[in-house]
Design an enzyme around this catalytic site. Sequence first.
Site, PDB file in Angstrom:
ATOM      1  N   ASP A  46       0.836  -1.194   0.000  1.00 56.14           N
ATOM      2  CA  ASP A  46       0.000   0.000   0.000  1.00 56.14           C
ATOM      3  C   ASP A  46       0.875   1.250   0.000  1.00 56.14           C
ATOM      4  O   ASP A  46       1.546   1.556   0.978  1.00 56.14           O
ATOM      5  CB  ASP A  46      -0.888   0.014   1.251  1.00 56.14           C
ATOM      6  CG  ASP A  46      -1.801   1.238   1.287  1.00 56.14           C
ATOM      7  OD1 ASP A  46      -2.879   1.165   0.672  1.00 56.14           O
ATOM      8  OD2 ASP A  46      -1.430   2.261   1.899  1.00 56.14           O
ATOM      9  N   TYR A  51       3.042   9.834  -0.544  1.00 54.52           N
ATOM     10  CA  TYR A  51       4.115   9.254   0.282  1.00 54.52           C
ATOM     11  C   TYR A  51       5.493   9.479  -0.361  1.00 54.52           C
ATOM     12  O   TYR A  51       6.513   9.323   0.299  1.00 54.52           O
ATOM     13  CB  TYR A  51       3.918   7.737   0.506  1.00 54.52           C
ATOM     14  CG  TYR A  51       2.636   7.334   1.201  1.00 54.52           C
ATOM     15  CD1 TYR A  51       1.811   8.270   1.816  1.00 54.52           C
ATOM     16  CD2 TYR A  51       2.239   5.997   1.251  1.00 54.52           C
ATOM     17  CE1 TYR A  51       0.632   7.894   2.443  1.00 54.52           C
ATOM     18  CE2 TYR A  51       1.071   5.614   1.883  1.00 54.52           C
ATOM     19  CZ  TYR A  51       0.258   6.564   2.475  1.00 54.52           C
ATOM     20  OH  TYR A  51      -0.903   6.174   3.092  1.00 54.52           O
ATOM     21  N   LYS A  76      -2.759   5.781  -4.338  1.00 54.01           N
ATOM     22  CA  LYS A  76      -3.875   6.693  -4.059  1.00 54.01           C
ATOM     23  C   LYS A  76      -3.671   8.029  -4.758  1.00 54.01           C
ATOM     24  O   LYS A  76      -2.534   8.519  -4.841  1.00 54.01           O
ATOM     25  CB  LYS A  76      -3.993   6.941  -2.546  1.00 54.01           C
ATOM     26  CG  LYS A  76      -3.932   5.676  -1.714  1.00 54.01           C
ATOM     27  CD  LYS A  76      -4.072   5.926  -0.220  1.00 54.01           C
ATOM     28  CE  LYS A  76      -3.709   4.679   0.576  1.00 54.01           C
ATOM     29  NZ  LYS A  76      -2.269   4.569   0.896  1.00 54.01           N
ATOM     30  N   HIS A 112      -7.714   9.564  -1.962  1.00 56.01           N
ATOM     31  CA  HIS A 112      -7.045   9.524  -0.651  1.00 56.01           C
ATOM     32  C   HIS A 112      -7.887  10.114   0.487  1.00 56.01           C
ATOM     33  O   HIS A 112      -7.914   9.561   1.584  1.00 56.01           O
ATOM     34  CB  HIS A 112      -5.695  10.248  -0.747  1.00 56.01           C
ATOM     35  CG  HIS A 112      -4.670   9.752   0.227  1.00 56.01           C
ATOM     36  ND1 HIS A 112      -3.348   9.589  -0.086  1.00 56.01           N
ATOM     37  CD2 HIS A 112      -4.780   9.373   1.519  1.00 56.01           C
ATOM     38  CE1 HIS A 112      -2.692   9.138   0.971  1.00 56.01           C
ATOM     39  NE2 HIS A 112      -3.546   9.008   1.972  1.00 56.01           N
TER      40      HIS A 112
END
Length: 282
Positions: A46, A51, A76, A112
């Site tokens: 994930d 990120y 996402k 998200h």
Amino acid sequence: MNQVPTTKLNNGTLMPQLGYGVWQVPDDEAEQAVATALEAGYRSVDTAAVYGNEAGTGRAVAGSGVPRGELFVTTKLWNGPSQAWGRDEVLRAFDDSLGKLGLDHVDLYLIHWPRPMREDFLAIWKTFEELAESGRAKAVGVSNFRPADLDRLAAESPLVPAVNQIELHPLFPQTELRALHAERGIVTEAWSPLGQGKELLALPEVAAIAARHERSAAQVVLRWHLQHGNVVIPKSVTPARIRENLDVFGFELDAADVAALDALGAGAAGRRIGPDPSVFDV
Ligand code: NAD
């Protein structure tokens, strides 16, 4: 041997019930961390555009030697406030994520955050319908959506999200939202399943159950999720913990253990660790 059970999503796709989350792992460390997880036997990862580690994740996937068909990769859309999210912007962001991952499809693509104050997630979801149709996202879903947000999607789109990825752990058990998901055929995926390794893992109630089973507090909490049917994506960059978090299929909590952990969340308003989706925008 990979002993992780799968959960069937509402489009027929199978998703491993336990995966590896890479939030807060810098890109240059993500390759090693994800490689360690894949080597340990994880088959689901994930990540997210925000990120900043899709490239490192992709390098680990490419170098792993695991056939693509055996892997489940989630990323996402960072539907941040920097721009309007029309069709072109969503497709561009999706292409950018695929490019960084070095893949021609993802297994799951999520919005998200709902950011309800921006009133744009319905328009974004229309483009997600297109991505699902094209097969470039095998399944599409949402993250941090509240019941009211799911209602709005249901009123406007025939496509039911496959997954809602939400903050969920024994101190914030999200009982009502889980029941709503079950009613609508949406899989519940728990983020921060270990409560970010903070207060939760140090609670005496958790320690007592762990001691009885000769397991760690983290393993006990992961069993609680699995036995409730949640998909979990614990994160660690420590190889021994990465392996420990996967080694949760050789024991079971009994009904009294589950009840004791359920009781931790009673009256849990305010026990969130992360942001509240009603107000989160940046
Ligand atoms: P988590 O609950 O998985 O906790 C991770 C922390 O717990 C680690 O940093 C470590 O300190 C500790 N830990 C891990 N394994 C342990 C063990 N065996 N023993 C003791 N301590 C241990 O928290 P998380 O990283 O916030 O959540 C997991 C994943 O969920 C993220 O990596 C990300 O993929 C996803 N996530 C999604 C959202 C979202 O908005 N959709 C938000 C947060 C996280």
